[in-house]
Design a protein around this motif. Structure first.
Motif, PDB file in Angstrom:
ATOM      1  N   ARG A  45      -0.447 -10.279  16.502  1.00  0.00           N
ATOM      2  CA  ARG A  45      -1.199 -11.024  15.505  1.00  0.00           C
ATOM      3  C   ARG A  45      -0.818 -10.633  14.082  1.00  0.00           C
ATOM      4  NH1 ARG A  45      -7.341 -12.208  17.608  1.00  0.00           N
ATOM      5  NH2 ARG A  45      -6.832 -12.668  19.784  1.00  0.00           N
ATOM      6  N   ARG A  46      -0.191  -9.468  13.921  1.00  0.00           N
ATOM      7  CA  ARG A  46       0.257  -9.075  12.587  1.00  0.00           C
ATOM      8  C   ARG A  46       1.336 -10.032  12.085  1.00  0.00           C
ATOM      9  NH1 ARG A  46       1.930  -3.071  14.028  1.00  0.00           N
ATOM     10  NH2 ARG A  46       2.825  -4.327  15.713  1.00  0.00           N
ATOM     11  N   MET A  47       2.175 -10.489  12.998  1.00  0.00           N
ATOM     12  CA  MET A  47       3.212 -11.445  12.610  1.00  0.00           C
ATOM     13  C   MET A  47       2.593 -12.787  12.231  1.00  0.00           C
ATOM     14  SD  MET A  47       6.246 -10.666  15.350  1.00  0.00           S
ATOM     15  CE  MET A  47       7.329 -11.814  14.482  1.00  0.00           C
ATOM     16  N   GLU A  48       1.543 -13.189  12.952  1.00  0.00           N
ATOM     17  CA  GLU A  48       0.848 -14.427  12.612  1.00  0.00           C
ATOM     18  C   GLU A  48       0.199 -14.306  11.231  1.00  0.00           C
ATOM     19  OE1 GLU A  48      -0.519 -16.136  16.978  1.00  0.00           O
ATOM     20  OE2 GLU A  48      -1.813 -14.673  15.975  1.00  0.00           O
ATOM     21  N   ALA A  49      -0.432 -13.152  10.975  1.00  0.00           N
ATOM     22  CA  ALA A  49      -1.073 -12.941   9.673  1.00  0.00           C
ATOM     23  C   ALA A  49      -0.041 -12.927   8.553  1.00  0.00           C
ATOM     24  CB  ALA A  49      -1.865 -11.636   9.693  1.00  0.00           C
TER      25      ALA A  49
END
Length: 234
Positions: A122-126
């Protein structure tokens, strides 16, 4: 191989592949949405939804088929509307076999997609959102590439389940040659005839080969997904 199987056996095999393919095609979008809701959603009834989704895995297949017959039969609450309003009938037709296969394979597909979705970074999505990417762009460029192996694995498992489905199918759509007699039902039918052992063995070999191929492919894709996720984490 054309001489190895009789026309009746080819018919059952072709129908099974057709039913399994359609069951995956019609259930994949709903499976993706359901997996997303179970993985990312926070809402009342989430646990109940998870239980309902996985119910076909623990219910006797005959019970699932009977419930489908009650709901989608000509006099059922859903089947009656489809018949009267749209002129669509699914009970005792190959389309009903598609529905039965889709219901039985749906939990396998949802589970595979959800496990893959849980592993998405989810860090990549953020990070993508902070760079100005919209939700659709984030999903297409960040989430989907990590999710795709799980989707493919789930589709393969669901397809294999559809090819081998028996209990719910025969209860919902019966055993009609050329219409609903799938691979498993054909094996059952041949076993009921004195001279049907050879045909049953041939179809059993095909069923085992298809199932093993699906399991191997699903395992390879699961390993690939794990490697990709670890690569993203590195």
């Amino acid at each position: 191989m054309g001489d190895w199987l009789t026309p009746v056996e080819w018919e059952a095999l072709a129908l099974s592949l057709k039913v399994a393919s359609w069951s995956v095609a019609v259930s994949l979008p709903l499976a993706l949405a359901t997996a997303w809701a179970l993985s990312r959603g926070r809402f009342p009834g989430r646990t109940l939804l998870n239980g309902v989704v996985h119910l076909p895995l623990i219910l006797p297949p005959v019970v699932t088929g009977y419930l489908l017959l009650i709901a989608f039969g000509a006099q059922g609450p859903i089947g009656g509307v489809l018949q009267d309003v749209f002129g669509i009938s699914v009970a005792f037709r190959w389309t009903g076999a598609v529905l039965a296969a889709a219901v039985m394979g749906f939990p396998l597909m949802v589970r595979a997609i959800r496990l893959s979705l849980d592993g998405v970074d989810r860090r990549m999505e953020a990070a993508a959102r902070t760079l100005g990417a919209g939700p659709a762009t984030v999903f297409a460029t960040v989430t989907l590439p990590q999710l795709l192996p799980g989707m493919i694995a789930g589709a393969i498992l669901s397809f294999a389940k559809g090819v081998g489905e028996f209990g719910a199918t025969i209860t919902f759509v019966a055993n009609i040659p050329g219409e609903t007699r799938t691979l498993s039902i054909a094996i059952y039918s041949f076993l009921q005839t004195p001279s049907g052992d050879a045909a049953a063995i041939r179809l059993t070999v095909i069923a085992v080969a298809l199932s093993m191929a699906a399991l191997v492919a699903s395992e390879l894709l699961a390993r690939r997904a794990s490697r990709r996720i670890k690569g993203f984490d590195a």
